[in-house]
Write an enzyme that holds these catalytic residues in place. Sequence first.
Site, short mmCIF file in Angstrom:
data_model
loop_
_atom_site.label_atom_id
_atom_site.label_comp_id
_atom_site.label_asym_id
_atom_site.label_seq_id
_atom_site.Cartn_x
_atom_site.Cartn_y
_atom_site.Cartn_z
N GLY A 58 0.79 -1.23 0.00
CA GLY A 58 0.00 0.00 0.00
C GLY A 58 0.81 1.28 0.00
O GLY A 58 0.31 2.34 0.39
N ASN A 117 1.60 3.03 -2.53
CA ASN A 117 0.94 3.98 -3.44
C ASN A 117 -0.33 4.57 -2.82
O ASN A 117 -0.64 5.74 -3.03
CB ASN A 117 0.63 3.32 -4.79
CG ASN A 117 1.85 3.28 -5.69
OD1 ASN A 117 2.25 4.30 -6.25
ND2 ASN A 117 2.49 2.13 -5.77
N LYS A 151 -16.19 -14.46 -9.50
CA LYS A 151 -15.81 -13.04 -9.52
C LYS A 151 -17.04 -12.13 -9.52
O LYS A 151 -17.07 -11.10 -8.87
CB LYS A 151 -14.96 -12.77 -10.77
CG LYS A 151 -14.35 -11.36 -10.80
CD LYS A 151 -13.60 -11.11 -12.11
CE LYS A 151 -12.32 -11.88 -12.18
NZ LYS A 151 -11.13 -11.04 -12.01
N MET A 159 -3.92 -6.87 -7.33
CA MET A 159 -3.37 -7.89 -8.21
C MET A 159 -4.46 -8.86 -8.69
O MET A 159 -4.35 -10.08 -8.53
CB MET A 159 -2.24 -8.65 -7.50
CG MET A 159 -1.15 -7.72 -7.01
SD MET A 159 -0.57 -6.53 -8.25
CE MET A 159 0.87 -7.39 -8.82
N ARG A 160 -5.48 -8.30 -9.31
CA ARG A 160 -6.61 -9.11 -9.74
C ARG A 160 -7.24 -8.43 -10.96
O ARG A 160 -7.34 -7.20 -10.98
CB ARG A 160 -7.61 -9.14 -8.58
CG ARG A 160 -8.70 -10.14 -8.67
CD ARG A 160 -9.48 -10.14 -7.37
NE ARG A 160 -8.80 -10.85 -6.30
CZ ARG A 160 -8.77 -12.17 -6.18
NH1 ARG A 160 -9.41 -12.92 -7.05
NH2 ARG A 160 -8.13 -12.75 -5.19
N LEU A 161 -7.60 -9.22 -11.96
CA LEU A 161 -8.23 -8.63 -13.15
C LEU A 161 -9.62 -8.12 -12.81
O LEU A 161 -10.39 -8.79 -12.12
CB LEU A 161 -8.38 -9.69 -14.24
CG LEU A 161 -7.35 -9.75 -15.36
CD1 LEU A 161 -7.79 -10.78 -16.40
CD2 LEU A 161 -7.15 -8.39 -16.02
N ILE A 162 -9.94 -6.93 -13.29
CA ILE A 162 -11.28 -6.37 -13.06
C ILE A 162 -12.26 -7.06 -14.01
O ILE A 162 -11.99 -7.21 -15.21
CB ILE A 162 -11.26 -4.84 -13.31
CG1 ILE A 162 -10.31 -4.14 -12.33
CG2 ILE A 162 -12.66 -4.25 -13.22
CD1 ILE A 162 -10.68 -4.22 -10.87
N HIS A 182 1.10 0.68 -13.27
CA HIS A 182 1.85 -0.54 -13.55
C HIS A 182 3.34 -0.21 -13.62
O HIS A 182 3.72 0.77 -14.27
CB HIS A 182 1.36 -1.17 -14.86
CG HIS A 182 2.03 -2.47 -15.15
ND1 HIS A 182 1.67 -3.64 -14.51
CD2 HIS A 182 3.05 -2.79 -15.97
CE1 HIS A 182 2.46 -4.62 -14.94
NE2 HIS A 182 3.30 -4.13 -15.83
#
Length: 191
Positions: free
Chosen positions: A11, A13, A64, A89-92, A108
């Site tokens: 965290g 960022n 999901k 770290m997970r695709l939306i 990124h």
Amino acid sequence: MRIACFASGSGSNVEAIFEAIEDGRMSARCVLLVCDRPGAPVIERAVRRGCDVFVFAAKEYPDKEAFEREIVAELERRGVERIILAGYMRLIGQVLLEAYQGRIVNIHPSLLPSFPGKDAIAQAFHAGVKITGVTIHVVDEGMDTGPIIAQESVRLDNDMTHEELQKAIQRVEHELYPRVIEEWIKEGANV
Ligand code: GAR
């Protein structure tokens, strides 16, 4: 502008965003942290700032779509207008993309389209490139593929270690992300 940050790990960022809000460099208000890793250090950072936190474990949901529906409900309940991915770290998936079309941004640690996916800093380091960097982009259904808003390069000195490169990338991220988010929110356009 009410924003939510999504993160999975340390965290740093998210912390940089909180600091920018606190000292007036960002006009947004972070009203929710969404975290998919119970116990991740980012949770404590948000709690310390008095920010609401929604933590979930994906394995406790059938798919999901199910956890994203719950996330959207949490976001809408707080009137969240934009989503800031900061090491999430997970695709939306489709549920979030449809609810927040064009209103989700990601950072990124490489110059996309080079080195997408996980461990981008290590990928660049082991590839032996002389220049890598940071990309901020709008999120679409792909892995680190959405329209690019901003990029900044980081040069690899000859004797740089992986750890030094990581620190150099993070320094750029922490300065660039709050600045670009602020512009993106204000202008809704490329920076
Ligand atoms: C950051 O370097 C961010 O760019 C990266 O995860 C790190 C999170 O660090 N994101 C990705 O790799 C997304 N594909 P932090 O938790 O200290 O902010």
